[in-house]
Design a protein around this motif. Structure first.
Motif, PDB file in Angstrom:
ATOM      1  N   UNK A  11      59.956  -4.447  -1.219  1.00  0.00           N
ATOM      2  CA  UNK A  11      59.750  -5.551  -1.695  1.00  0.00           C
ATOM      3  C   UNK A  11      61.178  -7.229  -1.275  1.00  0.00           C
ATOM      4  N   UNK A  12      62.643  -6.579  -1.755  1.00  0.00           N
ATOM      5  CA  UNK A  12      62.879  -7.922  -0.567  1.00  0.00           C
ATOM      6  C   UNK A  12      62.674  -8.195   0.896  1.00  0.00           C
ATOM      7  N   UNK A  13      62.747  -7.012   1.432  1.00  0.00           N
ATOM      8  CA  UNK A  13      62.573  -6.801   2.916  1.00  0.00           C
ATOM      9  C   UNK A  13      60.715  -8.046   3.538  1.00  0.00           C
ATOM     10  N   UNK A  14      60.152  -7.496   2.424  1.00  0.00           N
ATOM     11  CA  UNK A  14      58.727  -8.192   2.772  1.00  0.00           C
ATOM     12  C   UNK A  14      58.191  -9.834   1.974  1.00  0.00           C
ATOM     13  N   UNK A  15      57.234 -10.769   2.704  1.00  0.00           N
ATOM     14  CA  UNK A  15      57.349 -11.931   1.172  1.00  0.00           C
ATOM     15  C   UNK A  15      56.080 -11.744   0.200  1.00  0.00           C
ATOM     16  N   UNK A  16      56.729 -12.382  -0.180  1.00  0.00           N
ATOM     17  CA  UNK A  16      56.126 -12.267  -1.540  1.00  0.00           C
ATOM     18  C   UNK A  16      54.757 -12.492  -1.786  1.00  0.00           C
ATOM     19  N   UNK A  17      54.058 -12.226  -3.169  1.00  0.00           N
ATOM     20  CA  UNK A  17      52.745 -12.557  -3.123  1.00  0.00           C
ATOM     21  C   UNK A  17      52.956 -13.622  -4.151  1.00  0.00           C
ATOM     22  N   UNK A  18      51.898 -14.372  -4.546  1.00  0.00           N
ATOM     23  CA  UNK A  18      51.501 -15.743  -5.460  1.00  0.00           C
ATOM     24  C   UNK A  18      51.623 -16.982  -4.869  1.00  0.00           C
ATOM     25  N   UNK A  19      51.469 -17.565  -5.474  1.00  0.00           N
ATOM     26  CA  UNK A  19      51.859 -19.441  -5.222  1.00  0.00           C
ATOM     27  C   UNK A  19      53.319 -19.367  -5.177  1.00  0.00           C
ATOM     28  N   UNK A  20      54.686 -19.911  -4.020  1.00  0.00           N
ATOM     29  CA  UNK A  20      55.508 -19.990  -4.233  1.00  0.00           C
ATOM     30  C   UNK A  20      55.613 -21.092  -4.686  1.00  0.00           C
ATOM     31  N   UNK A  21      54.952 -22.677  -4.852  1.00  0.00           N
ATOM     32  CA  UNK A  21      55.560 -23.490  -5.364  1.00  0.00           C
ATOM     33  C   UNK A  21      56.361 -23.535  -6.595  1.00  0.00           C
ATOM     34  N   UNK A  22      55.835 -23.269  -7.339  1.00  0.00           N
ATOM     35  CA  UNK A  22      56.702 -22.976  -9.339  1.00  0.00           C
ATOM     36  C   UNK A  22      58.160 -22.367  -9.330  1.00  0.00           C
ATOM     37  N   UNK A  23      58.423 -21.703  -7.948  1.00  0.00           N
ATOM     38  CA  UNK A  23      59.481 -20.722  -7.848  1.00  0.00           C
ATOM     39  C   UNK A  23      60.563 -21.714  -8.055  1.00  0.00           C
ATOM     40  N   UNK A  24      61.296 -21.422  -9.404  1.00  0.00           N
ATOM     41  CA  UNK A  24      62.939 -22.138  -8.994  1.00  0.00           C
ATOM     42  C   UNK A  24      63.802 -21.361  -7.916  1.00  0.00           C
ATOM     43  N   UNK A  25      64.231 -20.393  -8.314  1.00  0.00           N
ATOM     44  CA  UNK A  25      64.755 -19.644  -7.235  1.00  0.00           C
ATOM     45  C   UNK A  25      64.368 -18.259  -6.632  1.00  0.00           C
ATOM     46  N   UNK A  26      64.283 -17.370  -5.560  1.00  0.00           N
ATOM     47  CA  UNK A  26      63.917 -16.334  -4.957  1.00  0.00           C
ATOM     48  C   UNK A  26      64.089 -15.348  -5.156  1.00  0.00           C
ATOM     49  N   UNK A  27      65.144 -15.541  -5.259  1.00  0.00           N
ATOM     50  CA  UNK A  27      65.750 -13.628  -5.937  1.00  0.00           C
ATOM     51  C   UNK A  27      66.589 -14.169  -7.214  1.00  0.00           C
ATOM     52  N   UNK A  28      66.278 -13.516  -8.754  1.00  0.00           N
ATOM     53  CA  UNK A  28      66.969 -13.770  -9.349  1.00  0.00           C
ATOM     54  C   UNK A  28      66.001 -13.239 -11.083  1.00  0.00           C
ATOM     55  N   UNK A  29      67.107 -12.991 -11.514  1.00  0.00           N
ATOM     56  CA  UNK A  29      66.598 -12.571 -13.434  1.00  0.00           C
ATOM     57  C   UNK A  29      67.241 -13.439 -14.074  1.00  0.00           C
ATOM     58  N   UNK A  30      66.206 -12.451 -15.473  1.00  0.00           N
ATOM     59  CA  UNK A  30      66.420 -12.971 -16.944  1.00  0.00           C
ATOM     60  C   UNK A  30      67.597 -14.795 -17.078  1.00  0.00           C
ATOM     61  N   UNK A  31      66.499 -15.305 -16.583  1.00  0.00           N
ATOM     62  CA  UNK A  31      66.634 -16.653 -16.313  1.00  0.00           C
ATOM     63  C   UNK A  31      67.585 -17.370 -17.874  1.00  0.00           C
ATOM     64  N   UNK A  32      67.688 -17.931 -17.918  1.00  0.00           N
ATOM     65  CA  UNK A  32      68.293 -18.703 -18.899  1.00  0.00           C
ATOM     66  C   UNK A  32      68.676 -20.242 -18.685  1.00  0.00           C
ATOM     67  N   UNK A  33      67.851 -20.912 -18.896  1.00  0.00           N
ATOM     68  CA  UNK A  33      68.289 -22.871 -18.726  1.00  0.00           C
ATOM     69  C   UNK A  33      67.800 -23.451 -19.840  1.00  0.00           C
ATOM     70  N   UNK A  34      68.508 -24.484 -20.384  1.00  0.00           N
ATOM     71  CA  UNK A  34      68.572 -25.023 -21.219  1.00  0.00           C
ATOM     72  C   UNK A  34      69.151 -26.371 -20.984  1.00  0.00           C
ATOM     73  N   UNK A  35      69.247 -28.035 -21.479  1.00  0.00           N
ATOM     74  CA  UNK A  35      68.364 -28.714 -21.600  1.00  0.00           C
ATOM     75  C   UNK A  35      69.711 -30.030 -23.036  1.00  0.00           C
TER      76      UNK A  35
END
Length: 333
Positions: free
Chosen positions: A29-53
């Motif tokens: 999968x990492x070698x192929x183009x991703x599916x879905x609209x990429x407009x809303x992607x923050x990090x192209x390869x990542x997991x378990x996101x934790x964001x706090x303001x």
């Protein structure tokens, strides 16, 4: 921004694929183009996101490629997240460092004016994963941290994805994903009372276990990644359900009904997922929530494409609220 390594996961026979087969899907999968609209992607390869303001700044807590260091980035807006400098905060020099192979799903939380980080350690011995806490030694979230040790729970079992739930009266509770016994048949959600941000003060109580078909895609069955979402006195726990390696990974919701938070009857589970796959976005789950200039956002990871294994992207979506005060996430973008 780092690229996470393939997910080793616990030594278990996952279904419908083995760990080796899932890792092969991930590599392809990492070698192929991703599916879905990429407009809303923050990090192209990542997991378990934790964001706090905090104080007009955003913080992103994650791990390095080898899952050997906890990293914290600071930035001003979500589009800056992928390029923000990641600062290593642990392992550090304050306190002992236990033996481990990987760090899983760190969360940065601000409690009573102090920064804390909660995370699980994987040491390649199946069933021994446990949760740990760091406390900042300064007001700087990217500064040094003291290792506070393992979160000691009387019923000591496999535990990951820990998070603090502060109640309106100031009482702290800890929520996490764990095994009922000593074998990996099901991950359930547990809650316990805390006496301070690094000490458990009660035994655990199970408040959710996989029971609906949408929670039981893939085996072992999974409820994990619980996160508190609080607004106008309403308290929700948003959690991930089904195997993270499947297209059907999704988000479920528990609603606090009042009364004793350690009473399972105080929590109502929604009978359907509240955030699930579309025709182009698969496996949306493990979310965190942040408000920016009055707008609420769900930050989540989703698979790069169908059958992508653990190849995932971090995405963001603004969300609203239903008339009854519950969150309305809509569909993944």
């Amino acid at each position: 921004m780092h690229t996470p390594n393939d997910h080793i996961y616990q030594e278990a026979q996952l279904a419908p694929m083995t760990v080796d087969e899932i890792n092969e899907l991930t590599r392809r999968a990492r070698a192929l183009p991703p599916s879905g609209d990429q407009t809303h992607v923050l990090v192209p390869d990542g997991e378990d996101p934790w964001v706090i303001a905090h104080e007009d700044q955003l913080y992103y807590c994650t791990v390095d490629r080898r899952k050997r260091e906890i990293l914290v980035a600071r930035f001003s807006s979500l589009p800056e997240m992928a390029m923000a400098e990641l600062v290593s905060v642990w392992p550090g020099t304050e306190g002992p460092t236990p033996d481990f192979v990987e760090i899983w799903a760190p969360e940065l939380q601000l409690i009573d004016g102090n920064w804390y980080i909660y995370f699980a350690l994987y040491n390649a011995r199946n069933g021994e994963e446990r949760l740990y806490t760091l406390q900042a030694t300064s007001p700087d979230a990217q500064g040094s941290y003291e290792f506070k040790g393992k979160l000691e729970i009387p019923t000591d079992r496999w535990a990951i994805d820990g998070s603090v739930l502060p109640m309106p009266d100031g009482q702290l509770y800890f929520i996490w994903s764990g095994w009922e016994g000593f074998t990996n048949t099901s991950q359930n959600l547990y809650i316990a009372r805390m006496s301070n941000p690094y000490t458990i003060a009660s035994d655990r109580v199970c408040i959710s276990r996989p029971e609906h078909p949408w929670e039981k895609q893939g085996y072992p069955y999974v409820n994990e990644g619980p996160q508190a979402l609080v607004r106008n006195g309403r308290i929700f726990i948003i959690y991930s359900a089904s195997g993270s390696w499947t297209d059907d990974y999704c988000l479920g919701q528990l609603t606090y009904l009042g009364g004793d938070a350690l009473n399972p009857a105080s929590w109502r589970k929604e009978p359907q997922p509240v955030f699930s796959k579309t025709d182009t976005i698969f496996g949306p789950g493990h979310a965190s929530f942040v408000q920016i200039k009055g707008q609420d956002y769900i930050i989540y990871h989703a698979a790069r494409s169908s059958q992508a294994g653990w190849a995932r992207q971090i995405r963001a979506k603004p969300f609203t609220w239903h008339e009854d005060g519950s969150p309305d996430f809509g569909e993944p973008l």
